[in-house]
Enzyme design. Structure first.
Site, PDB file in Angstrom:
ATOM      1  N   CYS A 129       0.836  -1.214   0.000  1.00  0.00           N
ATOM      2  CA  CYS A 129       0.000   0.000   0.000  1.00  0.00           C
ATOM      3  C   CYS A 129       0.866   1.258   0.000  1.00  0.00           C
ATOM      4  O   CYS A 129       0.522   2.245  -0.658  1.00  0.00           O
ATOM      5  CB  CYS A 129      -0.929   0.013   1.212  1.00  0.00           C
ATOM      6  SG  CYS A 129      -2.369  -1.069   1.080  1.00  0.00           S
ATOM      7  N   CYS A 210      -8.124  -2.460  -4.585  1.00  0.00           N
ATOM      8  CA  CYS A 210      -7.377  -3.202  -5.594  1.00  0.00           C
ATOM      9  C   CYS A 210      -7.981  -4.601  -5.779  1.00  0.00           C
ATOM     10  O   CYS A 210      -8.567  -5.155  -4.845  1.00  0.00           O
ATOM     11  CB  CYS A 210      -5.924  -3.339  -5.170  1.00  0.00           C
ATOM     12  SG  CYS A 210      -5.039  -1.782  -5.121  1.00  0.00           S
ATOM     13  N   CYS A 238      -5.538   1.573   4.628  1.00  0.00           N
ATOM     14  CA  CYS A 238      -4.307   1.479   3.843  1.00  0.00           C
ATOM     15  C   CYS A 238      -3.341   2.590   4.205  1.00  0.00           C
ATOM     16  O   CYS A 238      -2.235   2.647   3.703  1.00  0.00           O
ATOM     17  CB  CYS A 238      -4.627   1.530   2.361  1.00  0.00           C
ATOM     18  SG  CYS A 238      -5.465   3.028   1.876  1.00  0.00           S
TER      19      CYS A 238
HETATM   20  S1  SF4 Z   1      -4.786  -2.655  -1.616  1.00  0.00           S
HETATM   21 FE1  SF4 Z   1      -3.630  -4.573  -1.967  1.00  0.00          FE
HETATM   22  S2  SF4 Z   1      -2.778  -4.489  -4.060  1.00  0.00           S
HETATM   23 FE2  SF4 Z   1      -3.544  -2.429  -3.485  1.00  0.00          FE
HETATM   24  S3  SF4 Z   1      -1.753  -1.383  -2.768  1.00  0.00           S
HETATM   25 FE3  SF4 Z   1      -2.711  -2.252  -0.933  1.00  0.00          FE
HETATM   26  S4  SF4 Z   1      -1.848  -4.318  -0.671  1.00  0.00           S
HETATM   27 FE4  SF4 Z   1      -1.259  -3.588  -2.709  1.00  0.00          FE
END
Ligand code: SF4
Length: 250
Positions: A129, A210, A238
């Site tokens: 993230c 995502c 995140c």
């Molecule tokens: S949501 Fe998942 S894929 Fe997207 S940046 Fe975060 S860890 Fe990576």
């Protein structure tokens, strides 16, 4: 079943909430107008392409406000999200900026940790993230003195106290004009104004991030149950909305 049919149920005081949201957006545009006419606005909407942010993009467009819009393309978005990004770009009066992660850093991370490292530990997930969201966000906000998000108090326990205007980060103000909107309000606005939305919302994805980190939810599950579903509830942010004063997610 269409998400609009399923969710569009306005609150009793929807008109008042909408008027307040419009006033907050006008305030943001007025207080953070470009320094020079025609220059870049000092305030932008961080648009995740989720239902709330599509409402805000529509309100900015409808009021012809001088507010920028940016999207973080992490490189792991669903095809449906990218389709919506193209539609938003094509129909937007405001130039829409798309920020990508740094290519070399992503290649090095994937080579070292693998493409799906996020499932191994919270640390790995947060590292991904940071690379794909937080660093591009810092670049997107570098010349901004304020930003706008679609955070709502109803979305999760961690967001229950979201203020309309958050001044906890001394670098820039954060406007949350939908803080008191219900999910039904969001969909009522989308239905009323025929706002385009992510096709995944029709497949029981209320909150969309995502592709590897989002799944559909079942009846009765929490709003954000489909985000990082393998983690404990408290870890489910995140870092985009960390409260700088309290060190907690907001
Ligand atoms: S949501 Fe998942 S894929 Fe997207 S940046 Fe975060 S860890 Fe990576």
């Amino acid at each position: 079943m269409k998400a609009t049919e399923l969710h569009a149920r306005p609150s009793a005081d929807f008109a008042g909430r909408l008027a307040h949201t419009q006033a907050l957006l006008r305030q943001a545009a007025r207080d953070y107008a470009p320094v020079l006419p025609g220059g870049p606005p000092l305030v932008s909407l961080a648009c995740s392409l989720g239902a709330e942010d599509m409402v805000l993009a529509h309100l900015i467009e409808a009021q012809r406000l001088d507010i920028g819009i940016f999207v973080l393309d992490t490189g792991r978005l669903h095809r449906e999200t990218l389709d919506l990004l193209h539609r938003l770009k094509a129909g937007s009066r405001t130039p829409l900026e798309v920020f990508h992660p740094q290519h070399e850093a992503v290649v090095a991370f994937v080579q070292r940790e693998g493409a799906d490292a996020m499932y191994r530990s919270i640390e790995q997930r947060l590292a991904c993230c940071r690379l794909r969201k937080l660093e591009p966000l810092e670049r997107a906000l570098a010349d901004k003195r304020a930003w706008i998000t679609g955070l709502r108090r109803e979305q999760s326990g961690a967001r229950a106290e979201v203020p309309f205007i958050d001044s906890s980060d001394s670098r820039r103000l954060k406007f949350n004009p939908l803080a008191d909107w219900s999910w039904g309000d969001v969909w009522h606005y989308i239905e009323q104004h025929q706002v385009p939305y992510n096709a995944l919302h029709d497949q029981f994805y209320p909150s969309i991030g995502c592709e590897p980190c989002t799944r559909a939810i079942s009846l009765g599950e929490d709003f954000r149950a489909g985000r990082w579903w393998w983690e404990e509830e408290a870890a489910k942010e995140c870092g985009l909305h960390v409260n700088k004063t309290e060190g907690t997610t907001a």
